[in-house]
Motif scaffolding. Structure first.
Motif, PDB file in Angstrom:
ATOM      1  N   SER A  42       0.863  -1.184   0.000  1.00 54.66           N
ATOM      2  CA  SER A  42       0.000   0.000   0.000  1.00 54.66           C
ATOM      3  C   SER A  42       0.896   1.229   0.000  1.00 54.66           C
ATOM      4  O   SER A  42       2.007   1.205   0.523  1.00 54.66           O
ATOM      5  N   SER A  43       0.418   2.315  -0.600  1.00 52.48           N
ATOM      6  CA  SER A  43       1.260   3.505  -0.697  1.00 52.48           C
ATOM      7  C   SER A  43       0.451   4.753  -0.370  1.00 52.48           C
ATOM      8  O   SER A  43      -0.781   4.745  -0.400  1.00 52.48           O
ATOM      9  N   PHE A  44       1.159   5.819  -0.055  1.00 51.40           N
ATOM     10  CA  PHE A  44       0.553   7.119   0.204  1.00 51.40           C
ATOM     11  C   PHE A  44       1.538   8.188  -0.235  1.00 51.40           C
ATOM     12  O   PHE A  44       2.730   7.935  -0.369  1.00 51.40           O
ATOM     13  N   ASN A  45       1.023   9.392  -0.496  1.00 49.70           N
ATOM     14  CA  ASN A  45       1.841  10.488  -1.016  1.00 49.70           C
ATOM     15  C   ASN A  45       2.132  11.526   0.049  1.00 49.70           C
ATOM     16  O   ASN A  45       1.250  11.878   0.844  1.00 49.70           O
ATOM     17  N   LEU A  46       3.368  12.014   0.032  1.00 47.62           N
ATOM     18  CA  LEU A  46       3.801  13.101   0.901  1.00 47.62           C
ATOM     19  C   LEU A  46       4.357  14.215   0.020  1.00 47.62           C
ATOM     20  O   LEU A  46       5.053  13.943  -0.960  1.00 47.62           O
ATOM     21  N   ASN A  47       4.077  15.466   0.358  1.00 46.37           N
ATOM     22  CA  ASN A  47       4.585  16.611  -0.384  1.00 46.37           C
ATOM     23  C   ASN A  47       5.693  17.283   0.400  1.00 46.37           C
ATOM     24  O   ASN A  47       5.702  17.243   1.629  1.00 46.37           O
ATOM     25  N   GLY A  48       6.628  17.917  -0.310  1.00 45.69           N
ATOM     26  CA  GLY A  48       7.712  18.593   0.383  1.00 45.69           C
ATOM     27  C   GLY A  48       8.655  19.292  -0.568  1.00 45.69           C
ATOM     28  O   GLY A  48       8.249  19.781  -1.617  1.00 45.69           O
ATOM     29  N   PHE A  49       9.929  19.301  -0.182  1.00 45.73           N
ATOM     30  CA  PHE A  49      10.932  19.984  -0.992  1.00 45.73           C
ATOM     31  C   PHE A  49      12.186  19.132  -1.097  1.00 45.73           C
ATOM     32  O   PHE A  49      12.430  18.240  -0.291  1.00 45.73           O
TER      33      PHE A  49
END
Length: 176
Positions: A42-49
């Motif tokens: 299973s996967s999930f998305n993270l936002n950043g730099f």
């Protein structure tokens, strides 16, 4: 025939000017980054730099220090991760405006609480393997259209096969 001998060097001038484009001594990248974290299928998305500094040793080889941070929410928990990595960079500079590159970066990944089911912050080995494409838009400025990296980590006693995709601006400093 004589006129052809006179014009031949003039035709080759743009080619020689292309070949002599200066190689930047240092490239500083900064931009948006998305991390697709994977745990047991299973996967999930993270936002950043993502920020990196690369020093070019010659026109095709250098080294890069990369730092990134990603944040998000998964299953109602606020989660975050940071990474610090260093490794070789290989660039293909045949065209002075378009530079594809590949790299292998080795370092540490810090997972915050609840990241991939861990209860407290942990540091683990991380391996980034990937590359990207820079397009020069001015003497000291390029756009990194894409940088895609496979990220191998091991949290919670399991292997994670993650994907990081970044894009942003590259400052080209100095001349090699």
């Amino acid at each position: 025939m004589r006129k052809a001998l006179i014009f031949l060097p003039l035709l080759l001038l743009p080619v020689s000017a292309w070949a002599q484009q200066p190689i930047p001594k240092v490239e500083v990248f900064g931009g948006y980054s998305n991390l697709t974290a994977n745990l047991n299928g299973s996967s999930f998305n993270l936002n950043g730099f993502d920020v990196s500094v690369a020093e070019n040793m010659n026109k095709w080889f250098g080294g890069a220090l990369d730092v990134s941070s990603h944040y998000g929410t998964e299953a109602g928990f606020n989660i975050n991760t940071q990474s610090f990595a260093y490794g070789p960079v290989f660039s293909y500079r045949k065209n002075p405006k378009i530079v594809p590159f590949g790299h292998a970066l080795f370092g540490a990944v810090r997972g915050g609480p609840e990241y991939l089911n861990i209860s407290k912050p942990e540091f683990r080995f991380g391996l980034y393997a990937g590359g990207g494409l820079d397009v020069k838009v001015a003497n000291h400025l390029a756009l990194r259209l894409i940088q895609a990296d496979y990220l191998l980590t091991r949290f919670s006693g399991a292997r994670q096969d993650n994907l990081r995709v970044s894009a942003g601006i590259v400052l080209l400093l100095g001349k090699k």
